[in-house]
Design an enzyme around this catalytic site. Structure first.
Site, mmCIF file in Angstrom:
data_model
loop_
_atom_site.group_PDB
_atom_site.id
_atom_site.type_symbol
_atom_site.label_atom_id
_atom_site.label_comp_id
_atom_site.label_asym_id
_atom_site.label_seq_id
_atom_site.Cartn_x
_atom_site.Cartn_y
_atom_site.Cartn_z
ATOM 1 C CG PHE A 100 -111.160 4.907 -12.870
ATOM 2 C CD1 PHE A 100 -110.893 6.233 -13.180
ATOM 3 C CD2 PHE A 100 -111.436 4.024 -13.917
ATOM 4 C CE1 PHE A 100 -110.900 6.675 -14.497
ATOM 5 C CE2 PHE A 100 -111.444 4.461 -15.236
ATOM 6 C CZ PHE A 100 -111.171 5.791 -15.527
ATOM 7 C CG ASP A 127 -116.509 -1.012 -12.592
ATOM 8 O OD1 ASP A 127 -116.084 -1.860 -13.399
ATOM 9 O OD2 ASP A 127 -116.352 0.213 -12.742
ATOM 10 C CE LYS A 139 -109.979 -0.706 -18.578
ATOM 11 N NZ LYS A 139 -110.491 -0.118 -17.341
HETATM 12 C C1 LIG Z 1 -111.342 1.128 -17.280
HETATM 13 C C2 LIG Z 1 -112.414 1.110 -16.263
HETATM 14 C C3 LIG Z 1 -113.668 1.707 -16.512
HETATM 15 C C4 LIG Z 1 -113.956 2.525 -17.755
HETATM 16 O O1 LIG Z 1 -113.824 1.823 -18.934
HETATM 17 P P1 LIG Z 1 -113.679 2.614 -20.328
HETATM 18 O O2 LIG Z 1 -113.780 1.542 -21.364
HETATM 19 O O3 LIG Z 1 -112.343 3.284 -20.306
HETATM 20 O O4 LIG Z 1 -114.796 3.588 -20.381
HETATM 21 C C5 LIG Z 1 -114.653 1.583 -15.562
HETATM 22 N N1 LIG Z 1 -114.416 0.924 -14.416
HETATM 23 C C6 LIG Z 1 -113.234 0.346 -14.127
HETATM 24 C C7 LIG Z 1 -113.046 -0.388 -12.843
HETATM 25 C C8 LIG Z 1 -112.179 0.442 -15.029
HETATM 26 O O5 LIG Z 1 -110.995 -0.099 -14.739
#
Ligand SMILES: *Cc1c(COP(=O)(O)O)cnc(C)c1O
Length: 401
Positions: free
Chosen positions: A141, A226, A255
């Site tokens: 994700f 990520d 986040k």
């Molecule tokens: C939440 C998340 C995203 C996307 O972040 P948004 O601020 O919702 O666009 C990307 N990568 C990971 C691993 C995430 O948990």
């Protein structure tokens, strides 16, 4: 005052239905606790998908927000502001990075990294124009833009949203041999989560990331981690890469970067990758604004100064060990690292949703991910007595099942 049911109905009628929230209408938060409009208190075991690691409405972060909001909020990057360079200095020192590019959402940080590694591939690695490929993982994700959902393997995320951006190759997560096979002279980067969060807190086999690091170095492939969900203390280290003793070439954070008060993300990189971007080639009106930077500086400071990262390691280990003591026919597996925890239910448990509903009634808020996984990720300020509170509710709900 409008009743909770009124507010739920209004939201359902007027809003796009792209979420299916639990029917709890929150109005206030403090630390690990949140309150609904009827005054009922809940322990937050989701932390806005790890965006409020520092706890709800942390007083010092709030003060930084209020102070900066009264001085200067937005200049755009057409002009300079006095917060951005200090944010750069502090985040670089903390994460051992050399270059930073600030954005707003996590998805934008991912998009930014993809643009940067493609340009790096053409200008530095010598990949022929238009041929750069980025390797990604199945069940990953990374956000919700067209490009990102285009390389998602989740049918719910991608179906009916095409056509998609080309230039991505998908390999299984945790399989270094598959990565090695997928690498070609056109491979720009490997984009991967240290622990797959949305997939249900999936940890790779031991040694995977050391092997990944070796392969990327050997084949001149940029390793992009990520850490939008795993980073900033969630797993008991500042960055999850520390568990594997490796360093990414590019790290994505978001986040909790601004403590849940403000959307902010960043691409952290070595000199080479972000070094390819020149004026005008990429940007964001709100990216790096002084309000975001002032909030993030304090959010990072309290994360470190108040021992939240160590606390995540300690309380996470305790929470995991208590969960593993549960004897319930509906639990298939308990897994996690730090305060990133999943309770995997057996396939015939009737789905995780009814457990998150029941836990809500028992005073604990968490969310199912996919059908049979319950994710537990409280703010990193949680104390032992609050873990005990969560455990009491969880065992009560499991006993009733
Ligand atoms: C939440 C998340 C995203 C996307 O972040 P948004 O601020 O919702 O666009 C990307 N990568 C990971 C691993 C995430 O948990």
């Amino acid at each position: 005052m409008r009743s909770a049911q009124d507010l739920i109905d209004l939201e359902y009628r007027l809003g796009a239905r792209n979420y299916k929230p639990l029917d709890v209408v929150l109005t206030r938060g403090e630390g690990v606790w949140v309150w609904d409009v009827d005054g009922k208190r809940y322990l937050d075991c989701l932390s806005a998908y790890s965006a409020v690691n520092q706890g709800h409405c942390h007083p010092k972060i709030r003060a930084a927000l209020v102070e900066q909001a009264g001085k200067l909020a937005l200049t755009s990057r057409a002009f300079r502001n006095d917060q951005l360079p200090l944010f750069y200095e502090e985040i670089c020192a903390l994460t051992n990075s050399h270059k930073v590019l600030p954005m707003n959402s996590g998805a934008e940080a991912v998009e930014t990294a993809i643009k940067a590694v493609r340009k790096w591939a053409y200008e530095v690695k010598g990949v022929p124009e238009g041929k750069a490929d980025v390797i990604v993982c199945a069940n990953a994700f990374h956000g919700r833009t067209i490009t990102i959902v285009g390389f998602s393997t989740d049918p719910l995320a991608r179906t009916s949203f095409g056509p998609f951006t080309p230039g991505f190759t998908v390999v299984p997560f945790g399989d270094a041999a598959a990565l090695e096979k997928a690498i070609t002279p056109h491979t720009a980067a490997f984009l991967v989560e240290p622990i797959q969060g949305e997939a249900g807190v999936i940890l790779p086999p031991p040694g995977y990331f050391r092997r990944v690091r070796e392969l990327c170095t050997r084949h001149n492939v940029v390793l992009v981690l990520d850490e939008i969900q795993t980073g900033l203390g969630r797993t008991g280290k500042l960055l999850a890469e520390e568990h594997d003793g490796i360093e990414a070439d590019v790290t994505l954070i978001g986040k909790a970067l601004a403590g849940g008060f403000y959307p902010m993300s960043a691409v952290l990189s070595n000199l080479e990758v972000l070094g390819v971007l020149k004026p005008g080639e990429h940007g964001s009106t709100f990216g790096g604004n002084p309000l975001a930077c002032a909030i993030a500086r304090t959010a990072l400071r309290v994360l470190v100064e108040e021992g939240m990262i160590e606390n995540a390691a300690e309380q996470g280990a305790y929470f995991l060990s208590e969960l593993r003591k549960l004897r319930s026919p509906v639990i298939q597996e308990v897994r996690g690292r730090g305060l990133m925890i999943a309770l995997q239910l057996v396939p015939d448990a009737g789905g995780a949703r009814r457990f998150s509903e029941a836990l809500k009634d028992a005073g604990v808020l968490c969310k199912e991910t996919h059908t049979d996984t319950l994710r537990l990720a409280p703010p990193l300020v949680i104390q032992r007595a609050e873990v005990d509170y969560a455990m009491e509710a969880i065992s009560r709900v499991l006993r009733a099942a």
